[in-house]
Design an enzyme around this catalytic site. Structure first.
Site, PDB file in Angstrom:
ATOM      1  N   GLU A   1      69.913  54.582  37.142  1.00  0.00           N
ATOM      2  CA  GLU A   1      69.471  53.183  37.232  1.00  0.00           C
ATOM      3  C   GLU A   1      69.843  52.430  35.964  1.00  0.00           C
ATOM      4  OE1 GLU A   1      65.235  53.604  37.805  1.00  0.00           O
ATOM      5  OE2 GLU A   1      65.529  55.170  39.302  1.00  0.00           O
TER       6      GLU A   1
ATOM      7  N   LYS B   1      72.812  55.516  26.543  1.00  0.00           N
ATOM      8  CA  LYS B   1      73.065  54.200  25.945  1.00  0.00           C
ATOM      9  C   LYS B   1      74.547  53.842  26.004  1.00  0.00           C
ATOM     10  CE  LYS B   1      68.989  52.915  24.501  1.00  0.00           C
ATOM     11  NZ  LYS B   1      68.660  52.278  23.267  1.00  0.00           N
TER      12      LYS B   1
ATOM     13  N   LYS C   1      69.693  50.334  32.792  1.00  0.00           N
ATOM     14  CA  LYS C   1      68.515  50.138  31.938  1.00  0.00           C
ATOM     15  C   LYS C   1      68.491  48.682  31.480  1.00  0.00           C
ATOM     16  CE  LYS C   1      66.259  52.199  27.923  1.00  0.00           C
ATOM     17  NZ  LYS C   1      66.092  51.033  27.091  1.00  0.00           N
TER      18      LYS C   1
HETATM   19  S1  IVH Z   1      61.578  54.623  33.573  1.00  0.00           S
HETATM   20  C1  IVH Z   1      59.223  57.761  31.758  1.00  0.00           C
HETATM   21  N1  IVH Z   1      63.511  53.163  34.488  1.00  0.00           N
HETATM   22  O1  IVH Z   1      63.367  51.715  29.117  1.00  0.00           O
HETATM   23  C2  IVH Z   1      59.968  56.723  32.388  1.00  0.00           C
HETATM   24  N2  IVH Z   1      62.660  52.648  32.317  1.00  0.00           N
HETATM   25  O2  IVH Z   1      63.243  53.530  26.746  1.00  0.00           O
HETATM   26  C3  IVH Z   1      60.131  55.518  31.539  1.00  0.00           C
HETATM   27  N3  IVH Z   1      63.707  50.724  31.252  1.00  0.00           N
HETATM   28  O3  IVH Z   1      59.930  51.542  28.403  1.00  0.00           O
HETATM   29  C4  IVH Z   1      60.469  54.336  32.270  1.00  0.00           C
HETATM   30  N4  IVH Z   1      65.096  50.248  32.897  1.00  0.00           N
HETATM   31  O4  IVH Z   1      61.096  49.459  29.333  1.00  0.00           O
HETATM   32  C5  IVH Z   1      62.689  53.379  33.454  1.00  0.00           C
HETATM   33  N5  IVH Z   1      65.208  51.948  35.462  1.00  0.00           N
HETATM   34  C6  IVH Z   1      64.390  52.160  34.431  1.00  0.00           C
HETATM   35  C7  IVH Z   1      64.396  51.347  33.270  1.00  0.00           C
HETATM   36  C8  IVH Z   1      63.510  51.639  32.220  1.00  0.00           C
HETATM   37  C9  IVH Z   1      64.665  49.890  31.686  1.00  0.00           C
HETATM   38  C10 IVH Z   1      63.019  50.628  29.929  1.00  0.00           C
HETATM   39  C11 IVH Z   1      61.517  50.625  29.980  1.00  0.00           C
HETATM   40  C12 IVH Z   1      61.083  51.798  29.147  1.00  0.00           C
HETATM   41  C13 IVH Z   1      62.273  52.006  28.290  1.00  0.00           C
HETATM   42  C14 IVH Z   1      62.348  53.422  27.792  1.00  0.00           C
END
Ligand code: IVH
Length: 674
Positions: free
Chosen positions: A117, A309, A119
């Site tokens: 997914e 990243k 980010k």
């Molecule tokens: S899952 C344990 N899914 O990334 C799972 N996070 O560095 C954590 N983020 O705090 C979240 N897109 O703000 C997840 N598809 C996505 C995401 C995502 C962006 C952000 C989110 C999280 C951070 C972690």
């Protein structure tokens, strides 16, 4: 039309708008269609433009949504909001998958399915739905406790207020990202550095005026607490989110194997510029929820997910000078001061040179032209020197043999594990005797994972240090607030806020307390292990008196390096005074034992030999989840020796001598399932 009539007409429209807002944001009732609502807003704005005498606090030009709250109440997340570990390349992904396979005790060719997914670079939020109704929205906060930003979240159109689908869980926290689209950001770009800041500012605004006209969006991607959800895969969950009325990322994918992860990554990276929202990488999550559950978390990140990243941006600059920064462990870090350059929208003027060896290895000299790399949130660093551009004025840097802060000798430790000298040079003073180390130790003490004192950031630590208001951690709890109120930039309100944040943190968990002390080699995870083992801060104080540090070697995960470091810490008088003073001042909660009444309550286990179809790490986590502990040596205190294939004979013999119960894997799982 005369002025009075115009005012009356305007007032009526404002009244209607206020009524619909109140219904929508407070009662979740939509009594007007979206298009008619927009027309009403437009009419009001046109009247305001035409007649400058028309003014109302409730004008849509001023108010966004309905009364966003002014003070954010702190609320614990029922399930913590974790963060993600980062991967920067194929090697990191291979390691990620290898660790998963090892944990699950699977062979290299075993296929793991991932949900990939994009980010989104925004602000995460957790939305609680009870009986289908959006009842509360929290920011991430420190992951354990968020801020109640319900009113602000209610102003976001992508967030459904009421979900009446039959299969929508009775009770669920839907989590996702709040962000601003780039096209919308363009309209307000003079006010904020980037879309993320704009979204963050707008979401946490205390005054609705600050966020007027900023359209926030929401994309859902995970959940926290849930009751009544019967879904087995992340891909299925994402599909359901869509059916329930949430927006999901349009380029989510299901993939297998590191090679496909890499090609998808490259494809998305190419598309990145064309997207209307900022993404800073791809998140991979193990698709199967059951497997996610087995894998669990390490400290504050899941084992089953990682953020890949996007590649770094590079730039060319010149090393103008080399500074030495001193960290809380006394490490001397050389920092290259470079001619400021813009890399990917961020102005970079410092680049870490890591350590003395790195400067020698890369032959970096003052006045050299260098290639600088900036990747994600990581500190920019030097990739290489352009040697063909090296001029006569290039100057070798002599690494200081004395600490620039306190003048103590700088030393390199000898690492008994690698049988090599460390590459890091350190100040040999004992912690609080060196000014720079002290400042860094206090910064660590107040930081997010430690005491997490709101409003007590790095700058405040430096300022208070300069003003001699603090010298040791305990001084934080004895500040002279009247004095602070008279300082430039401070007032009654800000002092009250600070006082409140400090008082609030006088109650602290044992593990955070240990971590906050900043003992070398005792990070979050080790602090947690020690807290769990010692159970209460009283035992920690006892340890400082009886100096029986070797008992800590019984903790699985704690070795000689950590124990030596703790011994060192306690051999210093200032440290002893600090912990005693803090123990007196604070209310330190006992360690939270995951479950006190599990089947393995008060039982200790030791594992020897290879297990079958399950990794040692997983067995360890099963023991802990069921209130047991694992230890790393056979002693009278051991309850069970769990024996796999090819065990260490000596351990089995000692266990037999001590009359300790010896069990095999099958017997272990039988005990667990009873
Ligand atoms: S899952 C344990 N899914 O990334 C799972 N996070 O560095 C954590 N983020 O705090 C979240 N897109 O703000 C997840 N598809 C996505 C995401 C995502 C962006 C952000 C989110 C999280 C951070 C972690």
């Amino acid at each position: 039309m005369n002025e009075n009539l115009i005012k009356k007409k305007y007032k009526n429209k404002i009244k209607s708008l206020d009524y619909y807002n109140q219904k929508y944001y407070n009662e979740n009732i939509s009594e007007i269609s979206d298009s008619n609502y927009d027309i009403l807003k437009k009419e009001i704005i046109e009247l305001e433009k035409k007649y400058s005498f028309l003014k109302s606090k409730k004008s849509p030009q001023i108010q966004v949504g309905y009364k966003p709250s002014k003070n954010f109440r702190k609320v614990p997340h029922k399930v913590p909001m974790l963060s993600l570990a980062n991967a920067f390349g194929k090697e990191d992904l291979r390691n990620f998958e290898k660790k998963i396979l090892n944990f699950l005790d699977k062979k290299e060719n075993f296929k793991i399915e991932y949900s990939a997914e994009p980010k989104i670079d925004g602000i995460s939020a957790s939305l609680t739905y009870r009986g289908g109704k959006f009842s509360m929205g929290l920011s991430r906060g420190d992951g354990k406790e968020g801020e109640d930003i319900t009113e602000n979240l209610k102003t976001i159109k992508d967030i459904p207020q009421l979900i009446s689908k039959k299969d929508f869980p009775q009770d669920i926290d839907i989590r996702g990202e709040v962000f601003i689209q780039n096209s919308d950001f363009k309209k307000i770009k003079d006010k904020f550095a980037n879309p993320r800041n704009a979204a963050s500012g707008s979401l946490r605004q205390k005054n609705p005026n600050d966020s007027k006209k900023i359209p926030l969006r929401f994309i859902a991607y995970t959940f926290g607490y849930e009751k009544g959800m019967n879904i087995k895969y992340q891909s299925e969950f994402l599909k359901k989110l869509k059916e329930w009325g949430f927006k999901v990322n349009p380029i989510n994918k299901i993939l297998c194997g590191v090679d496909s992860l890499m090609s998808n990554y490259q494809e998305v990276e190419k598309k990145r510029e064309k997207l209307d929202f900022d993404i800073d990488g791809i998140v991979y999550k193990v698709n199967n929820f059951e497997t996610q559950k087995r894998l669990g978390n390490i400290s504050n990140a899941p084992r089953w997910a990682i953020a890949h990243k996007f590649s770094a941006n590079n730039g060319i600059s010149k090393i103008v000078d080399i500074d030495i920064q001193i960290g809380r462990t006394g490490a001397l870090t050389p920092v290259g001061k470079i001619d400021p350059i813009n890399i990917g929208g961020v102005v970079v003027s410092n680049a870490t040179l890591h350590n003395e060896d790195e400067i020698v290895r890369k032959d970096i000299r003052i006045n050299d032209e260098v290639i600088v790399e900036r990747a994600g949130d990581v500190i920019p660093h030097i990739i290489s020197v352009n040697f063909d551009k090296r001029g006569k004025n290039s100057k070798k840097f002599i690494f200081p043999k004395k600490c620039p802060s306190c003048g103590s000798k700088t030393v390199k430790d000898f690492n008994y594990l690698t049988k090599k000298e460390d590459s890091v040079r350190r100040c040999s003073s004992e912690g609080f005797e060196c000014e720079k180390v002290s400042i860094e130790k206090i910064k660590h003490f107040v930081s997010k994972d430690a005491f997490n004192i709101d409003g007590f950031g790095k700058k405040i630590v430096e300022k208070f240090w300069d003003l001699k208001l603090i010298r040791l951690p305990q001084d934080i709890f004895n500040l002279n607030y009247d004095n602070i109120e008279t300082l430039d930039g401070w007032g009654r309100q800000s002092v009250n806020n600070l006082k409140f944040s400090i008082e609030e943190r006088k109650k602290i968990s044992f593990e955070r307390f240990i971590y906050a002390l900043g003992i070398r080699h005792i990070g979050l995870e080790n602090a947690r292990l020690i807290a769990k083992f010692l159970n209460s801060s009283k035992n920690f104080i006892m340890l400082s008196k009886n100096k029986n540090f070797s008992e800590l070697l019984n903790i699985d995960g704690i070795g000689e390096t950590q124990v030596n470091s703790i011994r060192n810490f306690f051999s210093n008088n200032t440290n002893i005074k600090i912990i005693n003073k803090l123990y007196e001042t604070l209310d330190i909660n006992d360690a939270v034992q995951i479950k006190k009444d599990g089947v393995f309550a008060n039982k200790t286990f030791m594992i020897t030999g290879k297990l079958n179809g399950v990794s040692r790490a997983e067995v360890k986590s099963l023991i802990e989840k069921n209130s047991g502990t694992t230890v790393s040596s056979v002693s009278k205190k051991l309850s069970y020796l769990l024996v796999g294939e090819k065990p260490t004979k000596r351990k089995v013999v000692t266990a037999k001598d001590l009359n300790i119960l010896i069990i095999n894997q099958e017997e272990f799982f039988k005990m667990l399932n009873k």
